[in-house]
Enzyme design. Structure first.
Site, PDB file in Angstrom:
ATOM      1  N   GLY A  11      39.122  47.531  44.959  1.00  0.00           N
ATOM      2  CA  GLY A  11      38.791  46.868  46.214  1.00  0.00           C
ATOM      3  C   GLY A  11      39.921  45.964  46.668  1.00  0.00           C
ATOM      4  N   ARG A  72      40.246  55.133  45.286  1.00  0.00           N
ATOM      5  CA  ARG A  72      39.674  55.467  43.985  1.00  0.00           C
ATOM      6  C   ARG A  72      40.263  56.803  43.523  1.00  0.00           C
ATOM      7  NH1 ARG A  72      37.288  50.527  42.990  1.00  0.00           N
ATOM      8  NH2 ARG A  72      36.071  49.882  44.813  1.00  0.00           N
ATOM      9  N   ASP A 103      39.257  44.916  37.035  1.00  0.00           N
ATOM     10  CA  ASP A 103      39.015  45.394  35.671  1.00  0.00           C
ATOM     11  C   ASP A 103      39.330  46.879  35.502  1.00  0.00           C
ATOM     12  OD1 ASP A 103      36.569  46.729  33.880  1.00  0.00           O
ATOM     13  OD2 ASP A 103      37.523  45.001  32.920  1.00  0.00           O
ATOM     14  N   THR A 125      40.976  40.436  42.926  1.00  0.00           N
ATOM     15  CA  THR A 125      39.601  40.804  43.265  1.00  0.00           C
ATOM     16  C   THR A 125      38.884  39.563  43.764  1.00  0.00           C
ATOM     17  OG1 THR A 125      37.441  41.451  42.369  1.00  0.00           O
ATOM     18  CG2 THR A 125      39.008  40.555  40.814  1.00  0.00           C
ATOM     19  N   ASP A 127      35.853  38.952  43.448  1.00  0.00           N
ATOM     20  CA  ASP A 127      34.703  38.657  42.599  1.00  0.00           C
ATOM     21  C   ASP A 127      34.985  37.580  41.544  1.00  0.00           C
ATOM     22  OD1 ASP A 127      33.368  40.723  43.957  1.00  0.00           O
ATOM     23  OD2 ASP A 127      34.103  42.222  42.526  1.00  0.00           O
ATOM     24  N   ASP A 129      35.824  37.965  38.561  1.00  0.00           N
ATOM     25  CA  ASP A 129      35.037  38.377  37.398  1.00  0.00           C
ATOM     26  C   ASP A 129      35.866  38.903  36.238  1.00  0.00           C
ATOM     27  OD1 ASP A 129      35.913  40.700  38.625  1.00  0.00           O
ATOM     28  OD2 ASP A 129      33.987  41.734  38.520  1.00  0.00           O
ATOM     29  N   ARG A 171      29.818  41.686  42.793  1.00  0.00           N
ATOM     30  CA  ARG A 171      29.519  42.714  41.790  1.00  0.00           C
ATOM     31  C   ARG A 171      28.536  42.158  40.781  1.00  0.00           C
ATOM     32  NH1 ARG A 171      34.089  46.292  38.636  1.00  0.00           N
ATOM     33  NH2 ARG A 171      34.261  44.357  37.473  1.00  0.00           N
TER      34      ARG A 171
END
Length: 319
Positions: A11, A72, A103, A125, A127, A129, A171
């Site tokens: 993303g 992707r 990740d 990202t 996120d 995360d 996410r």
């Protein structure tokens, strides 16, 4: 190390362009040739490469998204695809690769290092995360975007005396909801890392209403579940007029904040340093405002956990 490449994967995140710019210009500072790989690992397999000079990254530090595009790649998940990628890199005389992404992108970079090709990751990202780093590129911009949107929603919520449920991205992590929730003074913040009690949320709304509160904001991280469904449950239990807003991909775009531009510049620069030092199989991380290298294995074995003291503080202040 004479020729390196850089790609963005997964993303998009505000600040990725600043990181690309840092890699290209730091590389040229050291006399390296720098190649841009377009469309992530898909472009890596297809050999979609372009040499990048200093001017190729001019006037991009303030732009969201990524000039290298992102895609992707199911083919890259296979051993055949990964072998093909290494062949393409060697075919173009590339000695090292910088991967900017999350990740999944890092696992791809590690697959290349397992095949003997040096690769370093830069965490990009919204996120936030990725274990092992305090902040990822794009997170600060995303929470500022969320805050701006909720400020506008609050005007309508007050005018119509409504409860608003706002679903945000992240996410499986609750960082965006957590930081935005504290900054917005949300009545309740629902994140995957903490259980929530719908009855307690309703009681909090009722207490606010009894003291004359005209509106309420509840923030739901997407990892918790559907904001629409949670909004319906709150309306059924509390009887308050409730509306739901799902912010969606608006959180991923936009001009990066100063924090993200600086973070991306420092991280992109560090990635080049690591490659020149002979380091590989690492990601760049920010820890206590220091930019360091962290082994991929360390990041993959750690579990991401948001700062729960922020969660506790938000609950206290929204009493």
């Amino acid at each position: 190390m004479e020729r390196i490449a850089v790609l963005t994967s997964g993303g998009d995140a505000p600040g990725m362009n600043a990181a690309v710019r840092a890699v290209v210009r730091k590389g040229h500072h050291y006399g390296l040739d720098v190649v841009g790989v377009y469309r992530g690992y898909t472009g890596l397999i297809q050999g979609d490469f372009k040499t990048m000079d200093l001017g190729s990254v001019g006037d991009i530090i303030h732009r969201g998204g990524t000039i290298l595009y992102s895609a992707r790649s199911e083919a890259f998940k296979t051993p055949e695809g990964q072998n093909k990628a290494v062949e393409k890199l060697k075919e173009h005389g590339i000695d090292g690769l910088v991967v900017i992404g999350g990740d999944g992108s890092f696992r791809g970079a590690q697959a290349l290092t397992a095949r003997g090709f040096p690769a370093v990751g830069v965490p990009g990202t919204i996120d936030n995360d990725i274990p092992g780093t305090d902040f990822t590129i794009g997170f600060d911009t995303a929470i500022n975007t969320v805050i701006e949107c909720i400020d506008r929603i609050r005007d309508t919520a007050t005018s119509h005396e409504r409860t608003y449920v706002v679903e945000v991205m992240g996410r499986d992590a609750g960082d965006i909801a957590l930081w935005a929730g504290l900054a917005e003074g949300a009545e309740s913040i629902l994140i995957p890392e903490a259980p929530y009690d719908l009855d307690e949320i309703v009681k909090r709304l009722e207490r606010g209403s009894q003291r004359g509160k005209k509106h309420s904001i509840i923030i739901v991280a997407e990892g918790v579940g559907s904001g629409v469904e949670i909004g319906r449950q709150i309306k059924d239990k509390a009887g308050f007029e409730t509306r739901v807003t799902v912010l969606g991909h608006i959180q991923r775009g936009g001009t990066p904040t100063a924090f993200d531009r600086v973070l991306a510049s420092r991280m992109g620069s560090k990635a080049v340093d690591l490659l020149l030092q002979g380091e590989s199989d690492q990601m760049v991380a920010s820890r206590k405002n220091e930019i360091i290298g962290v082994r991929f294995d360390e990041a993959f074995t750690m579990k991401h956990q948001p700062d729960m003291s922020i969660y506790d503080l938000a609950s206290i202040l929204a009493i």
